[in-house]
Motif scaffolding. Structure first.
Motif, PDB file in Angstrom:
ATOM      1  N   THR A 185      -0.227  -1.322  -8.991  1.00 22.27           N
ATOM      2  CA  THR A 185      -0.960  -0.339  -9.795  1.00 22.27           C
ATOM      3  C   THR A 185      -2.454  -0.600  -9.895  1.00 22.27           C
TER       4      THR A 185
ATOM      5  N   ASP B 279       1.813   7.044  -6.779  1.00 19.83           N
ATOM      6  CA  ASP B 279       0.799   8.053  -7.093  1.00 19.83           C
ATOM      7  C   ASP B 279       1.315   9.466  -6.868  1.00 19.83           C
ATOM      8  N   THR B 280       2.049   9.686  -5.778  1.00 17.62           N
ATOM      9  CA  THR B 280       2.440  11.050  -5.411  1.00 17.62           C
ATOM     10  C   THR B 280       3.733  11.514  -6.072  1.00 17.62           C
TER      11      THR B 280
ATOM     12  N   GLY C  16       0.809  -1.215   0.000  1.00 16.92           N
ATOM     13  CA  GLY C  16       0.000   0.000   0.000  1.00 16.92           C
ATOM     14  C   GLY C  16       0.839   1.259   0.000  1.00 16.92           C
ATOM     15  N   SER C  17       1.918   1.258   0.802  1.00 18.58           N
ATOM     16  CA  SER C  17       2.757   2.444   0.850  1.00 18.58           C
ATOM     17  C   SER C  17       3.526   2.620  -0.450  1.00 18.58           C
TER      18      SER C  17
ATOM     19  N   THR D  12       8.311   4.427  -7.254  1.00 19.53           N
ATOM     20  CA  THR D  12       8.234   3.806  -5.940  1.00 19.53           C
ATOM     21  C   THR D  12       9.300   2.732  -5.844  1.00 19.53           C
TER      22      THR D  12
ATOM     23  N   THR E 122       2.300   1.841  -3.398  1.00 22.52           N
ATOM     24  CA  THR E 122       1.305   2.411  -4.303  1.00 22.52           C
ATOM     25  C   THR E 122       1.145   3.903  -4.063  1.00 22.52           C
ATOM     26  N   ASP E 123       1.130   4.300  -2.791  1.00 22.73           N
ATOM     27  CA  ASP E 123       0.969   5.718  -2.453  1.00 22.73           C
ATOM     28  C   ASP E 123       2.105   6.555  -3.044  1.00 22.73           C
ATOM     29  N   ARG E 124       3.343   6.069  -2.928  1.00 26.50           N
ATOM     30  CA  ARG E 124       4.478   6.837  -3.439  1.00 26.50           C
ATOM     31  C   ARG E 124       4.440   6.909  -4.967  1.00 26.50           C
TER      32      ARG E 124
END
Length: 350
Positions: free
Chosen positions: A114, A69-70, A62-63, A74, A65-67
């Motif tokens: 993703t 996106d931002t 999950g973390s 990642t 995926t967050d990176r």
């Protein structure tokens, strides 16, 4: 060339990054696959690198995926079957083992990170040579000095695995492999299998263009599937020199990018020696750029880089969310052993 020392703000490492000088228009390379010559990257900067660590494991995707996106990239600790006995680092240079284990396991990782439904591995690049302009192995692949092997002309394409030509060298020029235009040229020309997989995308895009509509403004709402291009990068052994660095795409402005043309052969067409030209992006320096790396990156630690995402294009992001990247010279590592790494490039559809 002048090297400008930029004051170190954070992080323990400083590296040399190569930009295109302000006002300079780079000349494209005549060789397949190659960016402009190193002499076109006349603005060398010593800049700080920011660590991506800590790196999440498989169980905490999950973390990661967050990176993605931002930041547009990642990292994840994701060992595969080939990272445990009886396999060794040499196993990661065996195309048959890569097809059997690494590619399918990496494809599942990309789906998990993703959320895409389809992953199509396009090419694998083995890099294990010191860089030089004259002897860059990619140039020999493109110049037809010897007959290309089936690995080089097949799908996915294997570059750097031909024992007569040897592995390729690190790409030590700041670049993004595809502009939005280049990404669209790529899926229409790289290989017939990519064209078939992209048929629905191409149909919707071509219909919008025929109606005089902007793909950036209208594609996301036309029922065409979201699609993206990614690179998955991991070393064969712990990296001691020439690491991969990547820029947070939010720190790059529209006028930082410079379009260049790069030639590609027509794969999957044995009777043809034609090439097609895509648009890539190189960069001019801007004070806001923030560069990241994994210090002493190990074979289990994977970097995922976004080259293009149709959803990010719809949101108005420069270069459709793709990230600038490069290998770099970290001060004090010039005499370390040659970097060995493997990159898999993916076409993904949701």
């Amino acid at each position: 060339m002048d090297v400008e020392q930029t004051k170190l703000s954070t992080g323990p490492a400083v590296a040399k990054l190569r930009y295109v000088a302000t006002g300079h228009v780079p000349e494209s390379s005549p060789h397949n696959f190659l960016l402009p010559a190193m002499t076109e990257f006349g603005d060398e900067r010593l800049l700080p690198l920011h660590s991506i660590r800590p790196i999440p494991t498989k169980s905490k995707l999950g973390s990661a995926t967050d990176r993605l996106d931002t930041h547009g990239f990642t990292a994840v600790n994701y060992p595969t079957t080939l990272h445990a006995p009886p396999y060794t680092s040499l196993s990661l240079t065996d195309p048959e083992l890569l097809k059997q284990y690494l590619i399918p396991e990496t494809s599942e990782m990309i789906k998990d990170i993703t959320g895409c439904k389809t992953t199509i591995p396009e090419a694998l690049l083995l890099r294990a040579a010191l860089w030089s302009e004259d002897a860059d192995a990619l140039a020999s692949h493109g110049a037809n000095k010897t007959a290309p092997s089936e690995l080089e002309t097949g799908f996915p394409q294997f570059i750097g695995f031909n024992p007569e030509k040897g592995p390729v060298s690190p790409a030590s020029k700041i670049h993004l492999d595809y502009s939005p235009t280049g990404a669209r040229i790529h899926i229409r020309n790289f290989h017939p299998d990519i064209m078939r997989a992209a048929a629905d995308i191409i149909h919707h895009e071509d219909s919008l263009l025929a109606a005089g509509k902007s793909l950036k403004d209208h594609y996301r709402d036309c029922d065409g599937p979201r699609w993206a291009l990614f690179s998955v990068w991991r070393p064969l052994k712990t990296v001691q020199r020439d690491p991969l660095v990547v820029a947070d795409f939010r720190t790059c402005k529209a006028d930082d990018y410079v379009a260049v043309q790069v030639k590609f052969p027509a794969l999957g067409r044995p009777e043809s020696d034609e090439t097609h030209t895509i648009e890539s992006l190189v960069a001019r320096y801007s004070e806001g750029h923030k560069w990241y790396w994994i210090d002493k990156q190990t074979p289990e630690e994977v970097m995922v880089l976004r080259f293009f995402d149709s959803d990010l294009e719809a949101q108005g992001y420069t270069a459709s969310g793709g990230v600038l990247h490069s290998s770099v010279e970290v001060l004090g590592t010039e005499d370390e052993e040659v970097r060995e790494s493997l990159e898999i490039r993916y076409f993904c559809i949701w």
